[in-house]
Scaffold this motif. Structure first.
Motif, PDB file in Angstrom:
ATOM      1  N   GLU A 127      64.056  -6.161  30.530  1.00  0.00           N
ATOM      2  CA  GLU A 127      63.049  -5.743  31.502  1.00  0.00           C
ATOM      3  C   GLU A 127      63.402  -4.421  32.154  1.00  0.00           C
ATOM      4  O   GLU A 127      62.541  -3.604  32.439  1.00  0.00           O
ATOM      5  CB  GLU A 127      62.944  -6.782  32.632  1.00  0.00           C
ATOM      6  N   LYS A 128      64.686  -4.248  32.436  1.00  0.00           N
ATOM      7  CA  LYS A 128      65.102  -3.107  33.242  1.00  0.00           C
ATOM      8  C   LYS A 128      65.519  -1.900  32.413  1.00  0.00           C
ATOM      9  O   LYS A 128      65.850  -0.863  32.960  1.00  0.00           O
ATOM     10  CB  LYS A 128      66.274  -3.517  34.141  1.00  0.00           C
ATOM     11  N   LYS A 129      65.516  -2.073  31.129  1.00  0.00           N
ATOM     12  CA  LYS A 129      65.974  -1.023  30.227  1.00  0.00           C
ATOM     13  C   LYS A 129      65.564   0.380  30.674  1.00  0.00           C
ATOM     14  O   LYS A 129      66.345   1.308  30.632  1.00  0.00           O
ATOM     15  CB  LYS A 129      65.396  -1.283  28.840  1.00  0.00           C
ATOM     16  N   CYS A 130      64.329   0.507  31.054  1.00  0.00           N
ATOM     17  CA  CYS A 130      63.803   1.827  31.390  1.00  0.00           C
ATOM     18  C   CYS A 130      63.944   2.136  32.866  1.00  0.00           C
ATOM     19  O   CYS A 130      63.487   3.166  33.324  1.00  0.00           O
ATOM     20  CB  CYS A 130      62.346   1.928  30.972  1.00  0.00           C
ATOM     21  N   LYS A 131      64.571   1.231  33.599  1.00  0.00           N
ATOM     22  CA  LYS A 131      64.627   1.437  35.048  1.00  0.00           C
ATOM     23  C   LYS A 131      66.054   1.542  35.553  1.00  0.00           C
ATOM     24  O   LYS A 131      66.313   1.365  36.731  1.00  0.00           O
ATOM     25  CB  LYS A 131      63.928   0.273  35.769  1.00  0.00           C
ATOM     26  N   VAL A 147      69.068   3.175  36.994  1.00  0.00           N
ATOM     27  CA  VAL A 147      69.227   4.366  37.812  1.00  0.00           C
ATOM     28  C   VAL A 147      70.706   4.587  38.097  1.00  0.00           C
ATOM     29  O   VAL A 147      71.426   3.668  38.452  1.00  0.00           O
ATOM     30  CB  VAL A 147      68.449   4.208  39.134  1.00  0.00           C
ATOM     31  N   LYS A 179      67.495   8.787  36.277  1.00  0.00           N
ATOM     32  CA  LYS A 179      67.097   7.655  35.431  1.00  0.00           C
ATOM     33  C   LYS A 179      67.514   7.873  33.987  1.00  0.00           C
ATOM     34  O   LYS A 179      67.151   7.114  33.104  1.00  0.00           O
ATOM     35  CB  LYS A 179      65.592   7.445  35.527  1.00  0.00           C
TER      36      LYS A 179
END
Ligand SMILES: [Zn+2]
Length: 56
Positions: A26-30, A32, A39
């Motif tokens: 879920e967080k792959k692209c988030k 930070v 990012k």
């Protein structure tokens, strides 16, 4: 729980995140960077299962 190692492509900061596999996808692209907030963190290693005795 698996841990994931990332390196920030902006500042080079390496950091480790611990999360569930489902969370990871879920967080792959988030992801930070905790240092500069970029990012553009890239995963460094294959996930491995938490082994807190291991230190760099
Ligand atoms: Zn950074």
């Amino acid at each position: 729980m698996p841990t994931y190692e990332y390196r920030c492509e902006k500042c080079g900061k390496k950091f480790t995140l611990v999360m569930r596999i489902s969370e990871h996808s879920e967080k792959k692209c988030k992801i930070v960077c905790p240092k500069c907030g970029s990012k553009k963190a890239r995963q460094e290693l294959q996930p491995f299962f938490a082994n807190t005795s291991k230190k760099s």
